[in-house]
Design an enzyme around this catalytic site. Structure first.
Site, mmCIF file in Angstrom:
data_model
loop_
_atom_site.group_PDB
_atom_site.id
_atom_site.type_symbol
_atom_site.label_atom_id
_atom_site.label_comp_id
_atom_site.label_asym_id
_atom_site.label_seq_id
_atom_site.Cartn_x
_atom_site.Cartn_y
_atom_site.Cartn_z
ATOM 1 N N SER A 7 0.842 -1.201 0.000
ATOM 2 C CA SER A 7 0.000 0.000 0.000
ATOM 3 C C SER A 7 0.870 1.241 0.000
ATOM 4 O O SER A 7 1.611 1.497 0.952
ATOM 5 C CB SER A 7 -0.908 0.021 1.235
ATOM 6 O OG SER A 7 -1.454 1.322 1.362
ATOM 7 N N HIS A 32 -0.911 -1.698 -4.021
ATOM 8 C CA HIS A 32 -2.255 -1.456 -3.502
ATOM 9 C C HIS A 32 -2.492 0.051 -3.519
ATOM 10 O O HIS A 32 -1.808 0.816 -2.835
ATOM 11 C CB HIS A 32 -2.344 -2.031 -2.092
ATOM 12 C CG HIS A 32 -3.705 -1.953 -1.477
ATOM 13 N ND1 HIS A 32 -4.702 -2.869 -1.742
ATOM 14 C CD2 HIS A 32 -4.226 -1.068 -0.601
ATOM 15 C CE1 HIS A 32 -5.778 -2.554 -1.053
ATOM 16 N NE2 HIS A 32 -5.524 -1.460 -0.356
ATOM 17 N N ASP A 34 -4.901 2.984 -2.752
ATOM 18 C CA ASP A 34 -6.053 3.334 -1.916
ATOM 19 C C ASP A 34 -6.705 4.644 -2.356
ATOM 20 O O ASP A 34 -6.095 5.708 -2.251
ATOM 21 C CB ASP A 34 -5.587 3.506 -0.465
ATOM 22 C CG ASP A 34 -5.334 2.182 0.226
ATOM 23 O OD1 ASP A 34 -6.220 1.308 0.183
ATOM 24 O OD2 ASP A 34 -4.244 2.022 0.804
ATOM 25 N N MET A 36 -9.599 7.295 -1.621
ATOM 26 C CA MET A 36 -10.547 7.764 -0.585
ATOM 27 C C MET A 36 -11.157 9.081 -1.035
ATOM 28 O O MET A 36 -10.458 9.923 -1.603
ATOM 29 C CB MET A 36 -9.819 7.972 0.739
ATOM 30 C CG MET A 36 -9.057 6.741 1.219
ATOM 31 S SD MET A 36 -8.380 7.013 2.858
ATOM 32 C CE MET A 36 -7.341 5.551 3.032
ATOM 33 N N HIS A 66 -8.106 -0.048 -4.589
ATOM 34 C CA HIS A 66 -9.078 -0.220 -3.505
ATOM 35 C C HIS A 66 -9.905 1.053 -3.417
ATOM 36 O O HIS A 66 -9.436 2.075 -2.911
ATOM 37 C CB HIS A 66 -8.301 -0.493 -2.201
ATOM 38 C CG HIS A 66 -9.145 -0.645 -0.994
ATOM 39 N ND1 HIS A 66 -8.635 -0.610 0.290
ATOM 40 C CD2 HIS A 66 -10.491 -0.849 -0.851
ATOM 41 C CE1 HIS A 66 -9.614 -0.771 1.164
ATOM 42 N NE2 HIS A 66 -10.746 -0.907 0.498
ATOM 43 N N MET A 68 -12.372 3.226 -1.794
ATOM 44 C CA MET A 68 -13.133 3.518 -0.562
ATOM 45 C C MET A 68 -13.936 4.774 -0.854
ATOM 46 O O MET A 68 -13.695 5.843 -0.290
ATOM 47 C CB MET A 68 -12.157 3.713 0.611
ATOM 48 C CG MET A 68 -11.517 2.397 1.052
ATOM 49 S SD MET A 68 -10.029 2.665 2.043
ATOM 50 C CE MET A 68 -8.838 2.900 0.735
ATOM 51 N N MET A 138 -11.355 -6.354 5.557
ATOM 52 C CA MET A 138 -10.612 -5.249 6.182
ATOM 53 C C MET A 138 -10.152 -5.645 7.589
ATOM 54 O O MET A 138 -10.930 -6.194 8.374
ATOM 55 C CB MET A 138 -11.478 -3.990 6.283
ATOM 56 C CG MET A 138 -11.765 -3.276 4.963
ATOM 57 S SD MET A 138 -10.312 -2.778 4.000
ATOM 58 C CE MET A 138 -9.515 -1.608 5.100
ATOM 59 N N GLY A 143 -9.836 4.173 6.016
ATOM 60 C CA GLY A 143 -9.693 5.627 6.080
ATOM 61 C C GLY A 143 -8.277 6.094 6.345
ATOM 62 O O GLY A 143 -7.886 7.160 5.884
ATOM 63 N N PHE A 144 -7.523 5.298 7.076
ATOM 64 C CA PHE A 144 -6.174 5.741 7.443
ATOM 65 C C PHE A 144 -5.215 4.561 7.476
ATOM 66 O O PHE A 144 -5.606 3.454 7.853
ATOM 67 C CB PHE A 144 -6.199 6.412 8.828
ATOM 68 C CG PHE A 144 -7.105 7.616 8.856
ATOM 69 C CD1 PHE A 144 -6.627 8.876 8.487
ATOM 70 C CD2 PHE A 144 -8.447 7.484 9.200
ATOM 71 C CE1 PHE A 144 -7.474 9.976 8.467
ATOM 72 C CE2 PHE A 144 -9.311 8.576 9.183
ATOM 73 C CZ PHE A 144 -8.816 9.826 8.816
ATOM 74 N N GLY A 145 -3.961 4.819 7.126
ATOM 75 C CA GLY A 145 -2.920 3.813 7.284
ATOM 76 C C GLY A 145 -2.438 3.804 8.723
ATOM 77 O O GLY A 145 -2.759 4.713 9.506
ATOM 78 N N GLY A 146 -1.691 2.781 9.075
ATOM 79 C CA GLY A 146 -1.033 2.757 10.378
ATOM 80 C C GLY A 146 -1.929 2.458 11.567
ATOM 81 O O GLY A 146 -1.539 2.715 12.707
ATOM 82 N N ASP A 176 -6.374 -6.310 4.503
ATOM 83 C CA ASP A 176 -5.816 -4.963 4.380
ATOM 84 C C ASP A 176 -6.070 -4.194 5.671
ATOM 85 O O ASP A 176 -7.206 -4.095 6.130
ATOM 86 C CB ASP A 176 -6.513 -4.279 3.195
ATOM 87 C CG ASP A 176 -6.094 -2.831 3.001
ATOM 88 O OD1 ASP A 176 -5.003 -2.451 3.467
ATOM 89 O OD2 ASP A 176 -6.868 -2.088 2.353
ATOM 90 N N GLY A 177 -4.995 -3.658 6.241
ATOM 91 C CA GLY A 177 -5.101 -2.833 7.448
ATOM 92 C C GLY A 177 -4.481 -3.530 8.634
ATOM 93 O O GLY A 177 -4.952 -4.594 9.054
ATOM 94 N N GLY A 178 -3.405 -2.953 9.134
ATOM 95 C CA GLY A 178 -2.776 -3.500 10.339
ATOM 96 C C GLY A 178 -1.990 -4.776 10.132
ATOM 97 O O GLY A 178 -1.658 -5.469 11.096
ATOM 98 N N GLY A 198 1.191 -1.562 4.347
ATOM 99 C CA GLY A 198 1.558 -0.172 4.100
ATOM 100 C C GLY A 198 2.625 0.258 5.072
ATOM 101 O O GLY A 198 3.823 0.157 4.805
ATOM 102 N N SER A 199 2.192 0.710 6.262
ATOM 103 C CA SER A 199 3.150 1.262 7.231
ATOM 104 C C SER A 199 4.196 0.241 7.674
ATOM 105 O O SER A 199 5.357 0.603 7.879
ATOM 106 C CB SER A 199 2.401 1.833 8.438
ATOM 107 O OG SER A 199 1.542 0.875 8.979
#
Ligand code: DX5
Ligand code: ZN
Length: 217
Positions: A7, A32, A34, A36, A66, A68, A138, A143-146, A176-178, A198-199
């Site tokens: 991401s 990826h 994203d 938004m 992706h 959103m 998800m 909405g947010f990375g990290g 996706d996410g975390g 991502g992060s």
């Protein structure tokens, strides 16, 4: 083997081409992307023109878009012409128009993904499973990375995987996410075969080693 989609939300956005090449050199098979809109989620990122430039700079990468956003079917053709390979929309964004949205995205020539938020029951997507190339579960609220991974995601992935196996279907099961070196293996063990990072990737001391760990799951 588990595939890695990196991401770019956490990348150096002023140097996107180089960041994507770096991800590719580490063994990521997809980027990826994203999108938004500040409406479906409380944040705004980038749209089709940026993807078009990126695709031109790094044409050999697979672009996993992706969305959103509200009204994904309206914007899908723009992302398809800009170079998307996969377009994933949110189940929650299209009440009463899920089937129609799948058809519209399919018509762009892209592969079709559908995503569910942490509060949506996996069963909600079962009626559409045979029409999807990718199911995105998800791991955080979009909405947010990290953000921190929500543990119940693992069970939700297992539910999707069990239903796919029962019906002989094999879409990508993406999380996706975390996702990181701890949560990634738990998702893969539950049946995910495409992990987004991502992060964790862009913040890693040794991203190549992290990517290798994920790919060998
Ligand atoms: C969240 C995005 C994710 C995000 C992942 O709304 O859809 O793709 O960039 O970032 P990390 O891996 O940092 O959770
Ligand atoms: Zn995403």
């Amino acid at each position: 083997m588990t595939e890695l989609s990196v991401s770019i939300l956490s990348a150096d956005l002023a140097d996107l081409g180089a960041e994507c090449r770096r991800a590719m050199a580490c063994g990521a098979t997809m980027v990826h992307y994203d999108v938004m809109d500040g409406h479906f989620v409380p944040n705004i990122t980038y749209g089709a023109p940026v993807l078009k430039c990126l695709k031109k700079a790094v044409p050999e990468m697979v672009y996993d878009v992706h969305l959103m956003i509200s009204e994904p079917a309206r914007y899908a053709p723009d992302f398809a012409s800009a170079g998307a390979d996969f377009i994933t929309f949110h189940y929650e964004a299209v009440p009463g128009a899920v089937e129609q949205t799948i058809v519209s995205i399919r018509e762009t020539g892209c592969r079709v993904g559908m995503s569910i938020n942490p509060s949506t029951s996996p069963q909600a997507i079962f009626p559409y499973l045979d029409k999807l190339d990718l199911v995105l579960v998800m791991g955080v609220n979009p909405g947010f990375g990290g953000q921190t991974f929500i543990p119940s995601t693992v069970r939700r992935v297992a539910e999707v995987k069990a239903e796919c196996d029962r019906r002989g279907l094999s879409p990508y099961i993406q999380v996706d996410g975390g996702v990181n070196a701890v949560t990634g293996p738990r998702c893969a063990a539950a049946g995910a075969n495409l992990l987004v990072m991502g992060s964790a990737f862009f913040g890693a001391q040794d991203p190549a080693a992290l990517a290798k760990t994920i790919r060998e799951l």
